[in-house]
Design an enzyme around this catalytic site. Structure first.
Site, short mmCIF file in Angstrom:
data_model
loop_
_atom_site.label_atom_id
_atom_site.label_comp_id
_atom_site.label_asym_id
_atom_site.label_seq_id
_atom_site.Cartn_x
_atom_site.Cartn_y
_atom_site.Cartn_z
N ASP A 96 -43.97 -67.38 -39.55
CA ASP A 96 -43.73 -66.21 -38.70
C ASP A 96 -42.28 -66.29 -38.22
O ASP A 96 -41.94 -67.11 -37.38
CB ASP A 96 -44.71 -66.26 -37.52
CG ASP A 96 -44.39 -65.27 -36.43
OD1 ASP A 96 -43.65 -64.32 -36.68
OD2 ASP A 96 -44.89 -65.47 -35.30
N GLU A 148 -36.99 -61.17 -31.94
CA GLU A 148 -38.37 -60.69 -31.81
C GLU A 148 -39.22 -61.65 -31.00
O GLU A 148 -40.07 -61.22 -30.21
CB GLU A 148 -38.98 -60.49 -33.21
CG GLU A 148 -40.29 -59.72 -33.22
CD GLU A 148 -41.51 -60.59 -32.96
OE1 GLU A 148 -42.58 -60.04 -32.66
OE2 GLU A 148 -41.40 -61.83 -33.07
N GLU A 149 -39.01 -62.95 -31.16
CA GLU A 149 -39.87 -63.93 -30.47
C GLU A 149 -39.67 -63.91 -28.96
O GLU A 149 -40.51 -64.43 -28.23
CB GLU A 149 -39.61 -65.34 -31.02
CG GLU A 149 -40.04 -65.55 -32.47
CD GLU A 149 -41.56 -65.48 -32.67
OE1 GLU A 149 -42.29 -65.28 -31.68
OE2 GLU A 149 -42.00 -65.64 -33.82
N HIS A 165 -38.26 -60.12 -38.83
CA HIS A 165 -37.37 -60.88 -37.93
C HIS A 165 -37.11 -62.27 -38.47
O HIS A 165 -37.96 -62.89 -39.12
CB HIS A 165 -37.93 -60.93 -36.49
CG HIS A 165 -39.17 -61.74 -36.29
ND1 HIS A 165 -39.15 -63.09 -36.01
CD2 HIS A 165 -40.48 -61.39 -36.29
CE1 HIS A 165 -40.38 -63.53 -35.83
NE2 HIS A 165 -41.22 -62.52 -36.01
N HIS A 180 -48.13 -69.61 -34.72
CA HIS A 180 -47.31 -70.28 -33.71
C HIS A 180 -47.66 -71.76 -33.57
O HIS A 180 -47.32 -72.39 -32.56
CB HIS A 180 -47.42 -69.57 -32.35
CG HIS A 180 -46.58 -68.33 -32.26
ND1 HIS A 180 -46.19 -67.77 -31.08
CD2 HIS A 180 -46.07 -67.54 -33.24
CE1 HIS A 180 -45.47 -66.69 -31.31
NE2 HIS A 180 -45.39 -66.53 -32.63
N ASP A 240 -44.85 -58.63 -40.47
CA ASP A 240 -45.00 -59.81 -39.61
C ASP A 240 -46.30 -60.51 -39.99
O ASP A 240 -46.92 -60.16 -41.00
CB ASP A 240 -44.98 -59.40 -38.14
CG ASP A 240 -44.33 -60.45 -37.25
OD1 ASP A 240 -44.55 -61.66 -37.51
OD2 ASP A 240 -43.63 -60.08 -36.30
#
Length: 369
Positions: free
Chosen positions: A189, A223-224, A72, A324, A244
């Protein structure tokens, strides 16, 4: 199948291009153009969904049984929740991330007509003014604000500037690659996963190897926020490998080196047979790897299955520290992962029976007793 030489210069170069292209979920058009330009340069055909998810195609000797590999290209970010009387902005997160990682972040406010630079700060940001109160203030998105670098003192100033509720905020990635091979940045990410997928495509195209079955590299844009690969798949895809991040943290078995293979995440186990095929390829080609399970994690695989796609899925990851947040990975993991992806592209179909949407028992696999 054979190991292909990986162009690590290309891998790091495209990673940096991706990292310097803001793409919070919902504001991804620019990064879609970047990836499409790369695919065009490599002469790889592709199509886009209405919203911009990318489905590329690498032709194989058989078109009866397709596979997909997905990463993604959307990231975390923020949106303007409210305009404050002091000329600052209330925020809400785009995607799930803690406000403590936003404090002190440089960012870009994306209004309907202009861009403005700024900084996300806690409400009490001056030690000379608030002293110990700084350490005592609560965390959370209700307790941070965006200070933009414009002459604004009040709400009318913000309105004159064109700032509105719902404007996007893109967080600076600030990437740094050290001499020791570590890569520090926000939004690794999954910009690192997208770079791995593009580097694997580059290796396949440069080497000229023939693929046994059609392969569809996919680049998703939501995706997030949970929808991921829900809309870019078609019924011709029988198996899908997701790329990922893996969480290298206390209590986890992920590593910043080699490939980390996910056996399960919060949505449940990944496909038994496809996961074992990936482990087998790592063993056969001596690609360093480890296994892990992620308890608070979902990926494009979950979105694809929840959307009703009857597809075998597996997840391979690069170990990432402080996911994150202020993320860190190592180039070793990206190289290992690119090798694995290029090998998987060359591997035969998992099960010939999977070319049918539905069929008889004949050819259906069996797990060890």
């Amino acid at each position: 199948m054979k190991l292909l030489p990986i162009d690590t210069d290309y891998l790091t170069d495209i990673l940096l291009k991706l990292l310097f292209t803001p793409s919070p979920s919902g504001y991804t058009d620019r990064v879609v153009h970047l990836v499409c330009e790369e695919l065009e340069r490599m002469k790889v055909p592709f199509q886009l969904t209405r919203r911009g998810a990318i489905r590329a195609s690498l032709a194989g000797e058989s078109s009866e049984h397709d596979r997909a590999i997905v990463a993604h290209i959307d990231t975390l970010g923020a949106m303007v929740k409210g305009l404050k009387d002091n000329g600052r902005l209330r925020l809400v997160p785009v995607g799930h991330w803690n406000s403590r990682f936003a404090e002190g972040a440089r960012c870009t406010l994306l209004t309907d007509s202009r861009q403005h630079r700024g900084t996300i700060l806690p409400m009490k940001a001056s030690g000379h003014t608030f002293a110990h109160e700084i350490d005592e203030q609560p965390g959370g998105w209700d307790n941070v604000e965006l200070r933009i670098d414009e002459v604004v003192h009040n709400l009318p100033d913000l309105l004159k500037l064109g700032v509105r509720v719902g404007d996007y905020v893109a967080i600076d990635t600030a990437p740094e690659i050290t001499d020791t091979g570590f890569i520090n940045s926000r939004h690794l990410d999954d910009k690192a996963g997208a770079a791995v997928l593009l580097a694997a495509i580059e290796a396949i195209m440069r080497s000229g190897v023939k693929l046994p079955i059609d392969c569809h590299p996919l680049f998703t844009i939501a995706e997030e926020i949970g929808s991921g690969a829900s809309s870019v798949l078609h019924q011709d895809v029988a198996e899908m490998l997701t790329i990922d991040n893996g969480t290298s943290a206390p209590g986890q078995n992920s590593s910043e080196f080699g490939v980390t293979i996910a056996m399960a995440d919060q949505t449940g186990p990944f496909d038994y047979h496809l996961t074992r095929r990936i482990i087998q390829l790592c063993q056969e080609f001596e690609i360093p790897h480890q296994r892990d399970i992620f308890r608070y994690y979902r990926s494009d695989s979950a979105a694809a299955l929840e959307a009703g796609n009857d597809v075998r899925t597996a997840l391979v990851t690069f170990g990432i520290d402080a996911s994150h947040g202020y993320e860190r990975i190592h180039l070793d993991a990206l190289e290992s992962l690119t090798q694995l992806i290029s090998i998987y592209m060359q591997s035969p179909a998992l099960f010939l029976r999977d070319r049918y949407d539905i069929g008889p028992l004949t050819g259906f696999p069996s797990q060890p007793a």
